[in-house]
Design a protein around this motif. Structure first.
Motif, PDB file in Angstrom:
ATOM      1  N   GLY A 136       0.847  -1.186   0.000  1.00  0.00           N
ATOM      2  CA  GLY A 136       0.000   0.000   0.000  1.00  0.00           C
ATOM      3  C   GLY A 136       0.882   1.234   0.000  1.00  0.00           C
ATOM      4  O   GLY A 136       1.973   1.212   0.559  1.00  0.00           O
ATOM      5  N   TRP A 157      -5.001  -1.838   8.251  1.00  0.00           N
ATOM      6  CA  TRP A 157      -4.229  -2.336   7.111  1.00  0.00           C
ATOM      7  C   TRP A 157      -3.457  -3.598   7.467  1.00  0.00           C
ATOM      8  O   TRP A 157      -2.874  -3.695   8.540  1.00  0.00           O
ATOM      9  N   ALA A 161       3.137  -1.665   3.871  1.00  0.00           N
ATOM     10  CA  ALA A 161       2.664  -0.352   3.431  1.00  0.00           C
ATOM     11  C   ALA A 161       3.788   0.666   3.509  1.00  0.00           C
ATOM     12  O   ALA A 161       4.672   0.575   4.367  1.00  0.00           O
TER      13      ALA A 161
END
Lengths: 323, 284
Positions: A136, A157, A161
């Motif tokens: 991400g 999440w 990321a």
């Protein structure tokens, strides 16, 4: 640069991290001799036993974070964005391919850092991180949005990321009391109701403030420029992008990053794949290197300051008028 | 406490290693590609590690407070797959799927498809950092679990290895044990011609590691090195490096010390000859 200087997103990150650390014992933090700059030192001072100073050795820090994640920790590893992408192979294999639950925090985004020059500027980090499956890619526009994204990255999440943050202060933009909608574009300035040639601006990070200021300047001249902020570059909100495109004659993207592989590319891919023929103009660093100078001078030079964005909009409107 | 693995004699361990050598040769022949040299140099170490040393990994079951293993030299993974099949973590028939589409047995370790391999490796130099992170995490939890990591000797030419070599002593990871498979071979030639690494023991010592120098094919020496390292976990603050002197392609005469067998699979006739040799040596 926008005139109201509130807080750098790296500072907001450091504060949010230290706060989240209270209720999330799984959070551990690693830094590679830049804790004072990335602001991970705020966490380090509060939770010294959960902070690891890794020295000037980013690749080892990245791999170590993956290992910590495999034992159930939630590692935040911090450095300048350009130094993280410099260890791309380790991110690619030890983190992304292994789907390690690691948060990579790259500060000193773009030419906005100013005087230190090209070697310290994260200019292609979004492009590189977007290319990795499962990764991400997030970039807040201001302090409050940074806090929202941090909450999201800790509580919701899963998997790797990348969080991209500014060195320089950015003004507060996130409307007080507004709801944070993860992964969605946020409207900050509304489109014109009347007809005519409509330009919609999508911006990200520090340049969102520039776009908002440009819109306000243009409004005083009777010109409408709608402004949207993209805090998530991956996943990218193509649904809202297509709605914006359906209502506009031209989309203008603004980013402090190379125009190859960043926000402009996200929008280009979205429009092209949907067969949407709305024209696109990408403002950003045009396939060139950064340099030393004041951040605001570099924003002028690369055409991403409020004044330059407004100038560009007027120019686009004029050339449209001639057609 | 985790259950102790059934105690095996050196001879029993040697005969398991011989059987796993055969499995390695068979799976590589079936796959038509892969790395026999570095798999055969490492198999005695891996056999002793998984069958006699590591805790909580017996009988096809993983205990929650088990020991962990990272194969940093990811190309040697056929040796690990053979061990995992023998221990019941994967079915022996599955070894035939090595490197085939849809298989969990990727050409290099993939922890998403096959979690027991713990780290995804194959770009050399990275696995040691991951193992270090695991050792740090376990230590934070107050667990006594150990983390083992096998690195190649060509692999230590990577800078990241030395970043980790520098940091593991800083974090006093006496629960971390690295085994250096010193087979003196890499794709372009002999390690000390391609890029000399000597004096390798002195280098690790200077970085703050306990170094134990052994013959990496002698079961008793491998066992005793692991025992020493484990015994030092509470008494010493240093991580351990076991310098295992090995032979690339060990156990198959035409592969031994032959760089050509680094990354080439045997053909059917070569497979038959290799297996025949391994069987004869094991019986003798």
């Amino acid at each position: 640069m926008a005139s109201v200087a509130a807080k750098a997103t790296r500072q907001a990150f450091g504060e949010a991290l230290a706060k989240l650390g209270e209720k999330h014992p799984e959070i551990v933090v690693l830094d590679a001799d830049l804790a004072k700059s990335t602001k991970s030192e705020i966490f380090a001072k509060k939770f010294p036993n959960r902070f690891f100073e890794m020295g000037i050795a980013e690749a080892n820090m990245i791999g170590t974070a993956a290992g910590l994640a495999f034992t159930g920790k939630l590692p935040f590893l911090c450095s300048f964005g350009c130094f993280l992408t410099g260890r791309y192979d380790t991110i690619r294999l030890s983190v992304a391919y292994a789907q390690a639950n690691v948060r990579l925090v790259g500060t000193h985004a773009g030419v906005g850092i100013g005087d230190d020059g090209h070697s310290q500027m994260g200019l292609e980090d979004i492009a590189l991180m977007r290319a990795l499956p499962t990764m991400g890619v997030f970039q807040p526009m201001d302090a409050l949005e940074t806090e929202h994204i941090m909450n999201y990255l800790v509580k919701e999440w899963k998997g790797p990321a990348y969080l991209r943050l500014t060195r320089q202060n950015v003004p507060d933009l996130f409307p007080a009391g507004a709801k944070f909608e993860p992964l969605k574009l946020m409207n900050l300035r509304k489109p014109a109701h009347k007809g005519g040639f409509k330009i919609a601006c999508i911006a990200t990070g520090a340049t969102t403030a520039e776009a908002v200021q440009a819109s306000d300047q243009l409004a005083s001249q009777g010109v409408a420029l709608s402004v949207w902020n993209a805090h998530s570059l991956k996943p990218f909100d193509s649904e809202t992008t297509l709605k914006i495109a359906a209502d506009a004659n031209l989309i203008l993207t603004v980013e402090d990053h190379t125009v190859i592989g960043g926000l402009g590319t996200c929008v280009a891919e979205t429009l092209a794949e949907a067969g949407q023929k709305t024209q696109l103009v990408k403002l950003g660093v045009q396939d060139t290197f950064g340099e030393s100078g004041e951040g605001f001078e570099l924003y002028e030079k690369h055409g991403i300051s409020a004044a330059e964005i407004a100038k560009k909009v007027n120019q686009l409107l004029r050339s449209e008028g001639k057609n | 406490m985790v259950e102790c693995v059934p105690i095996m004699t050196d001879q029993e361990l040697a005969s398991v290693a011989a059987e796993l050598r055969i499995w390695i040769i068979e799976m590589l022949t079936e796959a038509k590609s892969g790395h026999p040299g570095g798999s055969l140099s490492a198999i005695d170490i891996l056999t002793v590690l998984w069958f006699a040393e590591m805790k909580g990994v017996s009988g096809g079951k993983l205990a929650s407070d088990r020991d962990h293993f990272v194969l940093s030299k990811g190309h040697g993974v056929p040796a690990l797959y053979a061990v995992l099949a023998k221990l019941g973590f994967i079915r022996p028939e599955e070894l035939k799927t090595l490197r085939k589409i849809g298989s969990r047995l990727q050409g290099h370790p993939d922890r998403v498809r096959l979690p027991i391999v713990e780290a995804s490796t194959g770009s050399l130099g990275q696995g040691l950092s991951v193992a270090q992170g695991m050792a740090m995490g376990l230590k934070m939890e107050g667990k006594s679990s150990r983390v083992y990591c096998l690195v190649g000797d060509g692999e230590v030419q990577e800078g990241q290895i030395w970043e980790a070599a520098m940091s593991a002593p800083k974090f006093q990871l006496s629960n971390l044990c690295v085994i250096l498979d010193q087979n003196n071979g890499q794709i372009d030639g002999h390690v000390n011609e391609v890029m000399p690494i000597e004096p390798i023991a002195n280098k690790w010592e200077a970085f703050g590691w306990n170094v134990i120098d052994i013959n990496g094919h002698k079961i008793s020496e491998i066992k005793s090195a692991f025992e020493k390292s484990r015994a030092a976990q509470n008494s010493s603050k240093k991580p351990t490096l076991i310098l295992a002197r090995t032979v690339k392609g060990k156990g198959v005469s035409f592969m031994e010390n032959n760089i050509g067998w680094h990354g080439v699979a045997p053909k059917a006739d070569e497979c038959a000859r290799a297996i025949d040799e391994i069987r004869k040596a094991s019986r003798g």
